[in-house]
Motif scaffolding. Structure first.
Motif, PDB file in Angstrom:
ATOM      1  N   VAL A   1       0.815  -1.218   0.000  1.00 61.54           N
ATOM      2  CA  VAL A   1       0.000   0.000   0.000  1.00 61.54           C
ATOM      3  C   VAL A   1       0.847   1.268   0.000  1.00 61.54           C
ATOM      4  N   ILE A   2       1.838   1.350   0.900  1.00 60.79           N
ATOM      5  CA  ILE A   2       2.613   2.600   0.979  1.00 60.79           C
ATOM      6  C   ILE A   2       4.072   2.424   0.550  1.00 60.79           C
ATOM      7  N   GLY A   3       4.399   1.275  -0.035  1.00 59.10           N
ATOM      8  CA  GLY A   3       5.707   1.111  -0.656  1.00 59.10           C
ATOM      9  C   GLY A   3       6.876   0.959   0.295  1.00 59.10           C
ATOM     10  N   ALA A   4       6.643   0.450   1.507  1.00 53.33           N
ATOM     11  CA  ALA A   4       7.760   0.191   2.413  1.00 53.33           C
ATOM     12  C   ALA A   4       8.533  -1.038   1.939  1.00 53.33           C
ATOM     13  N   ASP A   5       9.828  -1.103   2.240  1.00 53.02           N
ATOM     14  CA  ASP A   5      10.547  -2.349   2.001  1.00 53.02           C
ATOM     15  C   ASP A   5      10.229  -3.312   3.138  1.00 53.02           C
ATOM     16  N   PHE A   6      10.659  -4.564   2.999  1.00 56.61           N
ATOM     17  CA  PHE A   6      10.272  -5.576   3.982  1.00 56.61           C
ATOM     18  C   PHE A   6      10.827  -5.283   5.381  1.00 56.61           C
ATOM     19  N   VAL A   7      12.013  -4.694   5.466  1.00 53.05           N
ATOM     20  CA  VAL A   7      12.588  -4.396   6.783  1.00 53.05           C
ATOM     21  C   VAL A   7      11.741  -3.362   7.500  1.00 53.05           C
ATOM     22  N   HIS A   8      11.432  -2.250   6.824  1.00 51.02           N
ATOM     23  CA  HIS A   8      10.634  -1.208   7.469  1.00 51.02           C
ATOM     24  C   HIS A   8       9.175  -1.647   7.632  1.00 51.02           C
ATOM     25  N   GLY A   9       8.688  -2.478   6.698  1.00 50.13           N
ATOM     26  CA  GLY A   9       7.345  -3.023   6.856  1.00 50.13           C
ATOM     27  C   GLY A   9       7.233  -3.894   8.091  1.00 50.13           C
ATOM     28  N   SER A  10       8.251  -4.717   8.339  1.00 49.75           N
ATOM     29  CA  SER A  10       8.269  -5.558   9.537  1.00 49.75           C
ATOM     30  C   SER A  10       8.341  -4.703  10.791  1.00 49.75           C
ATOM     31  N   ALA A  11       9.134  -3.635  10.730  1.00 51.56           N
ATOM     32  CA  ALA A  11       9.267  -2.744  11.884  1.00 51.56           C
ATOM     33  C   ALA A  11       7.926  -2.118  12.246  1.00 51.56           C
TER      34      ALA A  11
END
Length: 245
Positions: free
Chosen positions: A160-170
């Motif tokens: 939805v907002i284009g985060a990478d997996f590291v920041h998405g997990s955070a």
């Protein structure tokens, strides 16, 4: 204890720790289902909070999204917990199964998804939608049902907002703290928490969460993508077995 530790590690990386912990509690504890769900929330909130602190210290958090979504999640997950056990599993399982199969196909054939951030996706409309999706729909699901919530959150932040997996997990960890807190309050009020067992499992969950968060931060987005696919396929296998087995 082993399940709580392993579940904490999996949950810290990409969510889905309930896949490990809940079946173990169902087999070994002998507790009623509402008490298992409530005790699991006590276990999970310890691990997710621990992982959230580690992520926050080591990587940037989009607080304009995470903070309001987490606050909303406390309320909606609490509402979801009020409905826990009242909706037959057969009513929601086919829908979630279909969504997960779609997710598995999408992630498999989009190998670059989540490996790098996509700032173009972070518009006001998408941010508002993300807050409602994470803090509303997914949080309600976590309170009412649970397993796979962290995985859905990671995929939502990425898609939805284009985060990478590291920041998405955070960010997923921040929302998970809210969902676990809201559900735990409701389960606790109704006496559906085994506090002694929960505290013991929570200590193991924290150990696993710390290991998982540190490995995810060290190995990066490609590693998280692999774990994500494993967890999604595991969810598909479990729900498929429950539905057709």
């Amino acid at each position: 204890m082993t399940a709580a530790t392993t579940g904490g590690a999996v949950d810290a990386i990409v969510g889905g720790g309930g896949l490990v912990i809940l079946p173990a509690m169902l087999l070994a504890s002998g507790l009623p289902l509402p008490t298992i769900l409530g005790t699991n929330k006590l276990t999970a909130i310890a691990g997710t909070a621990s992982a959230a602190v580690t992520y926050a210290r080591r990587t940037g958090i989009d607080w304009k999204v995470a903070r309001p979504a987490a606050a909303l999640a406390v309320v909606t997950a609490g509402l979801g917990a009020l409905f826990a056990g009242s909706v037959p599993a057969g009513a929601y399982r086919p829908v979630i199964l279909a969504v997960l199969v779609g997710v598995a196909v999408f992630v498999t054939f989009r190998p670059q998804l989540g490996l790098a951030p996509d700032p173009a996706k972070r518009t006001r409309v998408r941010v508002a939608a993300m807050i409602l999706l994470a803090g509303g729909v997914i949080a309600f699901y976590d309170g009412a049902i649970g397993p796979g919530t962290g995985t859905f959150l990671v995929l939502a932040f990425t898609g939805v907002i284009g985060a990478d997996f590291v920041h998405g997990s955070a960010m997923a960890k921040m929302i998970n703290v809210g969902t676990n807190l809201g559900a735990l309050i409701v389960f606790g009020v109704f006496g559906h928490v085994d506090w002694t067992l929960g505290v013991l499992l929570a200590a193991c969950n924290i150990v696993g969460a710390q290991l998982g968060a540190r490995v995810a931060l060290k190995r990066g987005a490609k590693f998280i993508r692999i774990v994500l696919l494993v967890v999604v396929l595991s969810l598909v296998a479990k729900l498929g077995y429950d539905q057709f087995g």
